[in-house]
Scaffold this motif. Sequence first.
Motif, PDB file in Angstrom:
ATOM      1  N   ASP A  92       6.268   2.999  -8.550  1.00 49.66           N
ATOM      2  CA  ASP A  92       5.929   2.454  -9.870  1.00 49.66           C
ATOM      3  C   ASP A  92       5.438   1.024  -9.660  1.00 49.66           C
ATOM      4  N   PHE A  93       4.110   0.854  -9.620  1.00 45.09           N
ATOM      5  CA  PHE A  93       3.544  -0.462  -9.333  1.00 45.09           C
ATOM      6  C   PHE A  93       3.750  -1.443 -10.484  1.00 45.09           C
ATOM      7  N   GLU A  94       3.901  -0.944 -11.697  1.00 41.45           N
ATOM      8  CA  GLU A  94       4.197  -1.838 -12.807  1.00 41.45           C
ATOM      9  C   GLU A  94       5.534  -2.538 -12.577  1.00 41.45           C
ATOM     10  N   ALA A  95       6.527  -1.792 -12.104  1.00 43.24           N
ATOM     11  CA  ALA A  95       7.836  -2.386 -11.854  1.00 43.24           C
ATOM     12  C   ALA A  95       7.769  -3.431 -10.744  1.00 43.24           C
ATOM     13  N   LEU A  96       6.951  -3.188  -9.709  1.00 44.66           N
ATOM     14  CA  LEU A  96       6.794  -4.183  -8.649  1.00 44.66           C
ATOM     15  C   LEU A  96       6.146  -5.453  -9.194  1.00 44.66           C
ATOM     16  N   THR A  97       5.136  -5.274 -10.016  1.00 38.34           N
ATOM     17  CA  THR A  97       4.462  -6.428 -10.618  1.00 38.34           C
ATOM     18  C   THR A  97       5.420  -7.234 -11.476  1.00 38.34           C
ATOM     19  N   ASP A  98       6.220  -6.546 -12.288  1.00 39.81           N
ATOM     20  CA  ASP A  98       7.182  -7.239 -13.148  1.00 39.81           C
ATOM     21  C   ASP A  98       8.198  -8.033 -12.329  1.00 39.81           C
ATOM     22  N   ALA A  99       8.594  -7.498 -11.175  1.00 39.58           N
ATOM     23  CA  ALA A  99       9.593  -8.178 -10.343  1.00 39.58           C
ATOM     24  C   ALA A  99       9.057  -9.461  -9.729  1.00 39.58           C
ATOM     25  N   ALA A 100       7.724  -9.562  -9.582  1.00 43.54           N
ATOM     26  CA  ALA A 100       7.121 -10.746  -8.967  1.00 43.54           C
ATOM     27  C   ALA A 100       6.589 -11.734  -9.991  1.00 43.54           C
ATOM     28  N   ARG A 101       6.558 -11.345 -11.246  1.00 44.11           N
ATOM     29  CA  ARG A 101       5.804 -12.081 -12.252  1.00 44.11           C
ATOM     30  C   ARG A 101       6.199 -13.553 -12.395  1.00 44.11           C
ATOM     31  N   ASP A 102       7.470 -13.861 -12.247  1.00 43.28           N
ATOM     32  CA  ASP A 102       7.933 -15.226 -12.499  1.00 43.28           C
ATOM     33  C   ASP A 102       7.692 -16.180 -11.338  1.00 43.28           C
ATOM     34  N   THR A 103       7.358 -15.672 -10.150  1.00 45.65           N
ATOM     35  CA  THR A 103       7.284 -16.555  -8.986  1.00 45.65           C
ATOM     36  C   THR A 103       5.923 -16.583  -8.294  1.00 45.65           C
ATOM     37  N   ILE A 151       0.864  -1.176   0.000  1.00 46.20           N
ATOM     38  CA  ILE A 151       0.000   0.000   0.000  1.00 46.20           C
ATOM     39  C   ILE A 151       0.901   1.227   0.000  1.00 46.20           C
ATOM     40  N   ASP A 152       0.734   2.071  -1.020  1.00 52.64           N
ATOM     41  CA  ASP A 152       1.649   3.203  -1.134  1.00 52.64           C
ATOM     42  C   ASP A 152       1.066   4.216  -2.110  1.00 52.64           C
ATOM     43  N   TYR A 153       1.674   5.395  -2.149  1.00 49.83           N
ATOM     44  CA  TYR A 153       1.212   6.361  -3.129  1.00 49.83           C
ATOM     45  C   TYR A 153       2.041   6.215  -4.396  1.00 49.83           C
ATOM     46  N   GLY A 154       1.375   6.374  -5.531  1.00 51.78           N
ATOM     47  CA  GLY A 154       1.997   6.159  -6.817  1.00 51.78           C
ATOM     48  C   GLY A 154       0.969   5.708  -7.817  1.00 51.78           C
ATOM     49  N   ASP A 155       1.449   5.098  -8.906  1.00 54.30           N
ATOM     50  CA  ASP A 155       0.532   4.652  -9.948  1.00 54.30           C
ATOM     51  C   ASP A 155       1.165   3.504 -10.710  1.00 54.30           C
ATOM     52  N   TRP A 156       0.508   3.116 -11.798  1.00 50.28           N
ATOM     53  CA  TRP A 156       0.938   1.932 -12.531  1.00 50.28           C
ATOM     54  C   TRP A 156       2.319   2.113 -13.143  1.00 50.28           C
ATOM     55  N   ARG A 157       2.595   3.292 -13.723  1.00 46.81           N
ATOM     56  CA  ARG A 157       3.863   3.480 -14.429  1.00 46.81           C
ATOM     57  C   ARG A 157       4.434   4.853 -14.116  1.00 46.81           C
ATOM     58  N   SER A 158       5.737   4.928 -13.906  1.00 47.56           N
ATOM     59  CA  SER A 158       6.403   6.185 -13.556  1.00 47.56           C
ATOM     60  C   SER A 158       6.420   7.151 -14.728  1.00 47.56           C
ATOM     61  N   LEU A 159       6.100   8.402 -14.442  1.00 47.05           N
ATOM     62  CA  LEU A 159       6.280   9.476 -15.410  1.00 47.05           C
ATOM     63  C   LEU A 159       6.315  10.802 -14.659  1.00 47.05           C
ATOM     64  N   GLY A 160       7.400  11.534 -14.794  1.00 49.92           N
ATOM     65  CA  GLY A 160       7.532  12.828 -14.153  1.00 49.92           C
ATOM     66  C   GLY A 160       8.383  12.771 -12.901  1.00 49.92           C
ATOM     67  N   ASP A 161       8.788  13.945 -12.448  1.00 48.42           N
ATOM     68  CA  ASP A 161       9.605  14.099 -11.250  1.00 48.42           C
ATOM     69  C   ASP A 161       8.696  14.078 -10.024  1.00 48.42           C
TER      70      ASP A 161
END
Length: 355
Positions: free
Chosen positions: A272-283, A235-245
Motif C-alpha cells: 500500500d504505497f499510500e500508507a508509505l507516503t503517509d508515514a513519510a509525510r511529516d519529515t 520498488i515493489d508490487y502493489g498500488d496506491w491504496r489497499s483493497l482486496g485479499d
Amino acid sequence: MTALAQILRAEIATTGPMRLDAYMAACLMHPRHGYYSTRDPFGEQGDFITAPEISQMFGELIGLCLAQTWLDQGAPNPVALVELGPGRGTLMADALRATRGVPGFHDVLQVHLVETSPALRARQADSLAAHTPTWHDSTDTLPDLPTLSVANEFFDALPIRQFQRQGDGWCERVVGLSDDTLALGLNAKRTEPTLAHRLDDTADGDIVETCPAAAPVIDALARRIGSHGGAALVIDYGDWRSLGDTLQAVQGHDRADILAAPGMADLSAHVDFEALTDAARDTCKTTRLAPQALFLSRLGITQRAEALAANMSGHTLDAHHAAFHRLTGREEMGTLFKAMALYPEGAAPPPGLEP
C-alpha cells in the motif's frame, strides 16, 4: 505437516486464533523453521526470482540513479549506501560495479545492509566481500548520515493484517483451527479508528490490508533523509491504496495455499504505497508513483539493453531480450511493480521519478 505447523497448531490450541501478521512473521522468520531463516529462496533453484536476479541492468540503473542523486545533493562525505532486504547481494554488487566510474563516490560511501536472515547474510558476505558491509537487524540502527537507500521487494514481505468490512465495522481475519487443521476465520466485529476513512470507498465484504511494520521502517529512513539528505527508492508490487485479499504463498515458482506448509513457502502481499507516503509525510517529500517500466525507461534501460545486446548472440541474446521484456513488459513486471522515492525538502527527486 511441517515442524512449524505443529508449533503453530499447539500455540493456537492453547491461546486461541492468531492474527495474520503474527502467523506471517512466524512463517517467514521463526528462528529455527522460518522460511527466510533457513534458506536462500532466490533464483531458478529457489521459489522466486527478483528483478536483480533477472538482469544486471536493474541493479546497474539503481546504482547510477543513487549516484546521480548524491551528485545532485553536493556529493556529501561520508554517505551511507543502504539496501533493505538485499537477498543474495546481487543488486548491491551490480550497483557498486556500475558506479565505479563516478568520481569520488566509492571513496566516501559506507555500505549498510538491513537483513535478519543468517542464511542470506552469508550469501551477501560472499557477494560484497570487497566492500566490507555492515549489517543491521532494522533501520533503527543505521548511521545518522546522508542516506542513499533502496528497498526492492522488501515491503511486500512485511507481515500484514486483514480486515473484512461488515456494515460500519470490521472483522479481523485470523488463523485458527478447524478439525485440528490450520484454517482462516474472523474475529468479532469492532470499530477500527485507523480504517475510518476506508468506509468511504469500501462495501460490505471488502477486505483491506494494513502493514503495521512498514511505517516504522519508512519513518526511520525519512527522518535520516529529512535531517541529513539522501534519498530512498522503494520498488515493489502493489498500488496506491489497499483493497482486496492479496496475501499469497509461492513455493517452487508456483502459487500455494498460505496455510498448507508454514515455513516452507514464501508469503507476501501487495504494498500500500499510500500508507508509505503517509508515514513519510511529516519529515520529507515523496515522489509520484511510477510503473517500473516507466521508471527504468527514464533511467535508460532501453539504451543499456541495446549496448549489452551488441556483444551477444544465440541463446544468450534470446535470454537478454526475455529479461528486458520481463522487467518492462505490461503483462510482466512493468506495470505490476511500482517505484517511488523519499527525498529532502528543497532537493530534486531522484532521476526517473517526479515530485
